[in-house]
Scaffold this motif. Structure first.
Motif, PDB file in Angstrom:
ATOM      1  N   GLY A   1      -1.337  -4.019   2.978  1.00  0.00           N
ATOM      2  CA  GLY A   1      -2.517  -4.698   1.684  1.00  0.00           C
ATOM      3  C   GLY A   1      -1.849  -6.372   1.967  1.00  0.00           C
TER       4      GLY A   1
ATOM      5  N   VAL B   1       7.833   5.928 -16.432  1.00  0.00           N
ATOM      6  CA  VAL B   1       8.530   4.290 -16.943  1.00  0.00           C
ATOM      7  C   VAL B   1       7.522   2.687 -16.624  1.00  0.00           C
ATOM      8  CG1 VAL B   1      10.160   2.368 -16.688  1.00  0.00           C
ATOM      9  CG2 VAL B   1      11.359   4.750 -17.189  1.00  0.00           C
ATOM     10  N   GLY B   2       6.556   2.930 -15.387  1.00  0.00           N
ATOM     11  CA  GLY B   2       5.961   2.113 -15.137  1.00  0.00           C
ATOM     12  C   GLY B   2       5.177   2.186 -16.008  1.00  0.00           C
TER      13      GLY B   2
ATOM     14  N   GLU C   1       6.330  -6.866 -13.585  1.00  0.00           N
ATOM     15  CA  GLU C   1       5.032  -6.377 -13.412  1.00  0.00           C
ATOM     16  C   GLU C   1       5.145  -5.535 -12.427  1.00  0.00           C
ATOM     17  OE1 GLU C   1       1.499  -8.733 -12.676  1.00  0.00           O
ATOM     18  OE2 GLU C   1       1.590 -10.183 -14.204  1.00  0.00           O
ATOM     19  N   ILE C   2       6.353  -5.511 -11.543  1.00  0.00           N
ATOM     20  CA  ILE C   2       5.938  -3.800 -10.744  1.00  0.00           C
ATOM     21  C   ILE C   2       7.276  -3.011 -10.558  1.00  0.00           C
ATOM     22  CG2 ILE C   2       6.436  -3.855  -7.730  1.00  0.00           C
ATOM     23  CD1 ILE C   2       4.872  -6.851  -7.922  1.00  0.00           C
ATOM     24  N   GLU C   3       6.489  -1.883 -10.882  1.00  0.00           N
ATOM     25  CA  GLU C   3       7.869  -0.784 -10.148  1.00  0.00           C
ATOM     26  C   GLU C   3       7.378  -0.093  -8.892  1.00  0.00           C
ATOM     27  OE1 GLU C   3      10.790   0.992 -12.198  1.00  0.00           O
ATOM     28  OE2 GLU C   3       9.032  -0.412 -13.219  1.00  0.00           O
ATOM     29  N   GLU C   4       8.649   0.365  -8.080  1.00  0.00           N
ATOM     30  CA  GLU C   4       8.619   0.810  -7.060  1.00  0.00           C
ATOM     31  C   GLU C   4       9.084   1.811  -7.127  1.00  0.00           C
ATOM     32  OE1 GLU C   4      10.475  -1.576  -3.765  1.00  0.00           O
ATOM     33  OE2 GLU C   4      10.695  -3.384  -5.252  1.00  0.00           O
ATOM     34  N   THR C   5       7.959   2.815  -6.372  1.00  0.00           N
ATOM     35  CA  THR C   5       8.448   4.617  -6.170  1.00  0.00           C
ATOM     36  C   THR C   5       8.087   5.174  -5.234  1.00  0.00           C
ATOM     37  OG1 THR C   5       6.783   5.422  -7.279  1.00  0.00           O
ATOM     38  CG2 THR C   5       7.803   4.242  -8.639  1.00  0.00           C
ATOM     39  N   GLY C   6       8.927   5.152  -4.375  1.00  0.00           N
ATOM     40  CA  GLY C   6       8.962   5.952  -3.095  1.00  0.00           C
ATOM     41  C   GLY C   6       8.024   4.808  -1.866  1.00  0.00           C
ATOM     42  N   GLU C   7       7.545   5.771  -0.836  1.00  0.00           N
ATOM     43  CA  GLU C   7       7.581   4.913   0.428  1.00  0.00           C
ATOM     44  C   GLU C   7       6.070   3.927   0.176  1.00  0.00           C
ATOM     45  OE1 GLU C   7       8.562   5.386   3.808  1.00  0.00           O
ATOM     46  OE2 GLU C   7      10.738   6.414   2.479  1.00  0.00           O
ATOM     47  N   TYR C   8       5.994   2.707   0.244  1.00  0.00           N
ATOM     48  CA  TYR C   8       4.860   2.304   0.764  1.00  0.00           C
ATOM     49  C   TYR C   8       5.229   0.943   1.834  1.00  0.00           C
ATOM     50  CZ  TYR C   8       8.652  -0.814  -1.170  1.00  0.00           C
ATOM     51  OH  TYR C   8       9.653  -2.670  -1.254  1.00  0.00           O
ATOM     52  N   ASP C   9       4.304   0.632   2.426  1.00  0.00           N
ATOM     53  CA  ASP C   9       4.249  -0.682   3.138  1.00  0.00           C
ATOM     54  C   ASP C   9       3.466  -2.302   2.433  1.00  0.00           C
ATOM     55  OD1 ASP C   9       1.194   0.003   3.642  1.00  0.00           O
ATOM     56  OD2 ASP C   9       1.701   1.688   5.365  1.00  0.00           O
TER      57      ASP C   9
ATOM     58  N   LYS D   1       2.032  -2.702 -12.459  1.00  0.00           N
ATOM     59  CA  LYS D   1       1.463  -2.279 -11.459  1.00  0.00           C
ATOM     60  C   LYS D   1       2.542  -1.644 -10.897  1.00  0.00           C
ATOM     61  CE  LYS D   1      -0.772  -6.541  -9.539  1.00  0.00           C
ATOM     62  NZ  LYS D   1      -0.109  -7.266  -8.824  1.00  0.00           N
ATOM     63  N   ILE D   2       2.304  -0.766  -9.957  1.00  0.00           N
ATOM     64  CA  ILE D   2       3.417   0.162  -9.205  1.00  0.00           C
ATOM     65  C   ILE D   2       2.952   0.211  -8.096  1.00  0.00           C
ATOM     66  CG2 ILE D   2       4.409   2.786  -9.549  1.00  0.00           C
ATOM     67  CD1 ILE D   2       3.286   3.095 -12.632  1.00  0.00           C
ATOM     68  N   ILE D   3       3.394   0.009  -7.392  1.00  0.00           N
ATOM     69  CA  ILE D   3       3.797   0.746  -5.557  1.00  0.00           C
ATOM     70  C   ILE D   3       4.848   1.187  -5.274  1.00  0.00           C
ATOM     71  CG2 ILE D   3       2.991  -1.794  -5.418  1.00  0.00           C
ATOM     72  CD1 ILE D   3       5.942  -2.444  -3.959  1.00  0.00           C
ATOM     73  N   GLY D   4       4.116   1.819  -4.212  1.00  0.00           N
ATOM     74  CA  GLY D   4       5.321   3.629  -3.616  1.00  0.00           C
ATOM     75  C   GLY D   4       3.811   4.301  -3.589  1.00  0.00           C
ATOM     76  N   ASP D   5       4.410   5.703  -2.564  1.00  0.00           N
ATOM     77  CA  ASP D   5       3.644   6.888  -3.066  1.00  0.00           C
ATOM     78  C   ASP D   5       4.111   7.985  -4.648  1.00  0.00           C
ATOM     79  OD1 ASP D   5       6.049   8.014  -2.772  1.00  0.00           O
ATOM     80  OD2 ASP D   5       6.296   8.632  -0.571  1.00  0.00           O
ATOM     81  N   LEU D   6       4.244   6.850  -5.287  1.00  0.00           N
ATOM     82  CA  LEU D   6       5.055   7.462  -7.067  1.00  0.00           C
ATOM     83  C   LEU D   6       5.684   9.222  -6.746  1.00  0.00           C
ATOM     84  CD1 LEU D   6       0.676   7.072  -7.665  1.00  0.00           C
ATOM     85  CD2 LEU D   6       3.293   5.910  -8.229  1.00  0.00           C
ATOM     86  N   SER D   7       6.388   9.378  -5.683  1.00  0.00           N
ATOM     87  CA  SER D   7       6.691  10.440  -5.386  1.00  0.00           C
ATOM     88  C   SER D   7       8.040  10.438  -6.576  1.00  0.00           C
ATOM     89  CB  SER D   7       7.695  10.690  -4.865  1.00  0.00           C
ATOM     90  OG  SER D   7       8.677   9.013  -4.065  1.00  0.00           O
ATOM     91  N   ASN D   8       8.471   8.863  -6.996  1.00  0.00           N
ATOM     92  CA  ASN D   8       9.545   9.147  -8.356  1.00  0.00           C
ATOM     93  C   ASN D   8       9.212   9.489  -9.588  1.00  0.00           C
ATOM     94  OD1 ASN D   8      11.590   8.620  -9.998  1.00  0.00           O
ATOM     95  ND2 ASN D   8      12.722   7.966  -8.815  1.00  0.00           N
TER      96      ASN D   8
ATOM     97  N   ARG E   1      10.057   6.904 -12.645  1.00  0.00           N
ATOM     98  CA  ARG E   1       9.708   5.541 -13.004  1.00  0.00           C
ATOM     99  C   ARG E   1       8.528   5.340 -12.891  1.00  0.00           C
ATOM    100  NH1 ARG E   1      13.715   2.943  -9.299  1.00  0.00           N
ATOM    101  NH2 ARG E   1      12.486   0.922  -9.604  1.00  0.00           N
ATOM    102  N   VAL E   2       7.185   6.728 -12.528  1.00  0.00           N
ATOM    103  CA  VAL E   2       5.912   6.376 -12.731  1.00  0.00           C
ATOM    104  C   VAL E   2       5.873   6.297 -14.224  1.00  0.00           C
ATOM    105  CG1 VAL E   2       3.973   7.100 -12.244  1.00  0.00           C
ATOM    106  CG2 VAL E   2       5.185   7.304 -10.556  1.00  0.00           C
TER     107      VAL E   2
ATOM    108  N   ILE F   1       0.789  -0.716  -0.194  1.00  0.00           N
ATOM    109  CA  ILE F   1      -0.115   0.186   0.156  1.00  0.00           C
ATOM    110  C   ILE F   1       1.120   1.475   0.183  1.00  0.00           C
ATOM    111  CG2 ILE F   1      -1.604   1.214   1.206  1.00  0.00           C
ATOM    112  CD1 ILE F   1      -2.848  -0.789  -0.083  1.00  0.00           C
ATOM    113  N   PRO F   2       0.789   2.454  -0.434  1.00  0.00           N
ATOM    114  CA  PRO F   2      -0.320   2.553  -1.865  1.00  0.00           C
ATOM    115  C   PRO F   2       0.176   1.509  -2.835  1.00  0.00           C
ATOM    116  CG  PRO F   2       0.581   4.628  -1.358  1.00  0.00           C
ATOM    117  CD  PRO F   2       0.855   3.537  -0.519  1.00  0.00           C
TER     118      PRO F   2
END
Lengths: 104, 583
Positions: free
Chosen positions: B121, A94-95, B110-118, A81-88, A91-92, A68-69
């Motif tokens: 889920g 690209v994703g 399928e997954i891209e990580e950007t920034g903070e998460y936990d 799927k992109i995880i994280g607060d989308l601050s970058n 990267r978003v 989450i998120p």
């Protein structure tokens, strides 16, 4: 369901789902980031659906949500799927495969 | 007995959650820590998932504790298929809300990580699954997959720590599986978070034979078995059988049971073996070890006792056929369910597996007599000390249950006959030796009792005969030329008969001769006696004659005196005169 829809049906329509768990700072940041990004790159042809898993926990299974998120690109295919607060933002983009779109 | 004790103990101390897995609750002294996560780790294919699944299924079926299985690797369909062979119907359990399967699929591409998460889920999903069926048990299999799917290890570590804390707060008993790392229990150090109970599974290959082993590495606040215990996965799931040498505390029976060979019973202090004792039959090839074993099995079944026959050399049908040829029919006993022949090649498992398998079969079949034919083949798969330790534990296990065990042992021709390869004779109460006796170009079988604890047994050799009616023991020929058996014995016996007859005739002859001589002497005696009597008569006559003469003499003297007119008292006169003269 907190539906915020800016739906304009065009040949290319973007369906995005943002999974959050309550109004946490991270969720709010993510939503704001997403909104900004969509306005910049996909103005008029996107739809964002925000799903709060605290209210609808059963929906987590379907999209295989564990972090989450999580932003899920439902359309266009394939699923992303992109995880994280989308601050970058980089990267978003690209994703979401948005880079080539911008060059068009 | 140990079970009751452990229940009491666990009631006082840490609350436990019974797994229902055979033997595991015994080792962990009552089960896994209730309401806490436990870690099950091990390398690939060692049975982690199965153990976790059995924990859930048994919980749902036996203890009415529904469970959530969160899989990070296999889909519910795959899981259901995998455990269907063990008789677990996951679809049925899920339909009855006894179980909930959730597959968390993480595809890195399928997954891209950007920034903070936990991982909220994941928590939400798990929480939802737990609440929807009221689960008491949770399995996370293998949560380490997250490391493969997510790049940010810092977040992951913090979130996993939070997850385990959350599981504890939730009060569910959780099993977390982890892949074994190099030098560490798990590849990503899960043991740091799950510190209450850690179980290590192992699948070792020695000499091309794999043995599964289980060890409780740590169990905070509880007693537990510290050894490595072999375990089995078969059609009934996992069974861990903690077979250790319990020591020499078992009860001893004074009851005697027949060996199935009447004369052998006689040799064994007239009554046969002790109930619950261990019997070893050694001998070279073809000396009748299996036949002796089969006789014992037959005798046990005749008494109405169950007998379990472990055959490491022959197939059941072959044993039945062969034994029928010496008049022992085992088939009816098998049909009646009194006899079970379990035939397996020794090389199929490791020693520990054999022990576990045997113990499991013994527990299920509950025999009073166990036959292992032969133990020799086990040495092919283990070292001497291993075999000895295994047999010691097996014997202890059997003795504790008062099961009489008969082992056969093939000794190698050429070696010392009394030599058992594993030095196991000291473990045995009764030791019979079957050996070939080779005389006059033929081999015959001989049987001795080398030892038999606690009874006055015969020290003699018997000739061992396999007849159409079973085994017969007969006395060997003990003559001036030594021990003879077989046709040599028969020949000597005939010879003996002849010389006996001849001797008798000779004596008869001598007797008659003596009689004759006696008679001759008697004749002589008669002649002499006649002569003697003649002489006596003669003597008598002479005496008479003399007397007559004397009388005639006196008469004549008297006559003469009278004629001479002498004193009447002639003889006395001069004496009187003489006396007077002295005065």
């Amino acid at each position: 369901m907190n539906d915020i829809t800016d739906d304009i049906t065009e040949p290319e329509s973007w369906e995005l789902r943002l999974y959050v768990a309550g109004q946490t700072p991270k969720s709010i940041t993510a939503f704001n980031n997403l909104k900004k990004l969509c306005e910049e790159h996909l103005a008029g042809k996107y739809r964002i659906e925000v799903i709060d898993l605290l209210k609808n926990p059963q929906l987590a299974k379907g999209d295989q949500i564990f972090a989450i998120p999580t932003l899920v690109r439902q359309l266009p295919q394939p699923l992303k799927k992109i995880i994280g607060d989308l601050s970058n933002t980089e990267r978003v983009l690209v994703g979401l495969d948005l880079r080539p779109l911008k060059e068009k | 007995m140990t079970k009751e004790k452990s229940n009491v103990k666990s009631m006082e101390g840490l609350p436990k959650c019974q797994t229902g897995i055979r033997g595991l609750d015994e080792i962990t002294d009552g089960g896994l820590p209730k309401g806490r996560p436990s870690l099950v780790c091990g390398s690939a294919g060692c049975g982690k998932t199965l153990l976790a699944m059995e924990f859930l299924v048994r919980g749902a079926i036996q203890y009415n504790e529904p469970g959530v299985f969160m899989s990070f690797e296999e889909s519910p369909k795959e899981l259901a298929q995998n455990v269907a062979s063990l008789g677990f119907d996951l679809n049925d359990l899920t339909a009855r809300k006894k179980m909930s399967l959730d597959h968390v699929r993480i595809e890195r591409s399928e997954i891209e990580e950007t920034g903070e998460y936990d991982l909220e889920g994941l928590f939400i999903r798990l929480n939802h699954s737990i609440d929807s069926i009221g689960a008491k048990r949770v399995v996370l299999d293998t949560i380490e997959s997250l490391y493969g799917g997510l790049a940010n290890e810092g977040i992951l570590r913090a979130e996993l720590r939070r997850l385990f804390r959350w599981l504890k707060e939730k009060g569910v008993t959780a099993v977390v599986t982890g892949e074994r790392g190099e030098g560490t229990l798990t590849r990503h150090g899960l043991e740091e978070y799950v510190s209450d109970c850690v179980i290590l599974l192992d699948n070792r290959v020695e000499g091309q034979i794999t043995t599964r082993r289980l060890r409780v590495v740590k169990y905070r606040g509880s007693l537990h078995g510290t050894n490595e215990y072999p375990f089995l996965i078969d059609e009934k799931g996992i069974s861990v059988l903690p077979i250790t040498s319990i020591g020499l505390q078992h009860d001893v029976s004074n009851e005697r049971i027949s060996s199935g060979i009447p004369r052998l019973d006689t040799m064994l202090g007239e009554k046969g073996y002790y109930r619950g004792s261990s019997i070893l039959i050694s001998g070279t090839a073809g000396t009748g070890k299996s036949s002796t074993a089969a006789s014992f099995a037959d005798a046990a079944c005749k008494r109405g006792e169950r007998c379990l026959y472990f055959a490491f050399e022959e197939a059941p049908n072959q044993i039945i056929r062969n034994m029928r040829s010496i008049g022992i029919d085992l088939e009816p006993w098998i049909k009646k369910g009194l006899l079970e022949i379990y035939a397996v090649r020794p090389t199929i498992y490791g020693l520990e597996m054999h022990l576990v398998k045997m113990a499991k079969l013994i527990d299920e079949f509950k025999p009073r007599v166990v036959i292992i034919d032969p133990i020799t083949n086990l040495i092919a798969i283990g070292s001497e000390t291993e075999v000895k330790s295994m047999l010691a534990r097996l014997i202890d296990f059997l003795k504790a249950k008062q099961i009489t065990a008969l082992f056969t042992n093939l000794s190698h021709a050429g070696g010392a006959l009394e030599q058992t390869e594993f030095g196991i004779s000291s473990l045995m109460d009764t030791w019979l030796l079957l050996r070939d006796i080779e005389i006059g170009g033929e081999r015959n079988r001989g049987l001795y009792i080398l030892k038999s604890r606690g009874m006055a047994h015969s020290n003699q050799i018997r000739e061992f005969l396999l007849t159409d009616n079973g085994i017969d023991l007969i006395d060997v020929y003990l003559g001036p030329s030594g021990v003879l058996t077989g046709s040599a014995r028969a020949a000597v016996e005939v010879q003996d008969k002849i010389s006996d007859l001849m001797r008798k005739e000779e004596i008869e002859l001598k007797k008659r001769e003596l009689e004759r001589q006696r008679k001759a002497i008697e004749g002589q005696i008669a002649v002499l006696r006649a002569e003697f009597e003649g002489k006596e008569e003669e003597e008598n006559m002479l005496t008479q004659k003399e007397k007559l003469q004397e009388e005639t003499d006196i008469e004549a003297r008297k006559e003469m005196a009278h004629i001479r007119k002498a004193d009447v008292s002639t003889g006395n006169e001069p004496t009187k005169k003489g006396r007077r003269n002295i005065k």
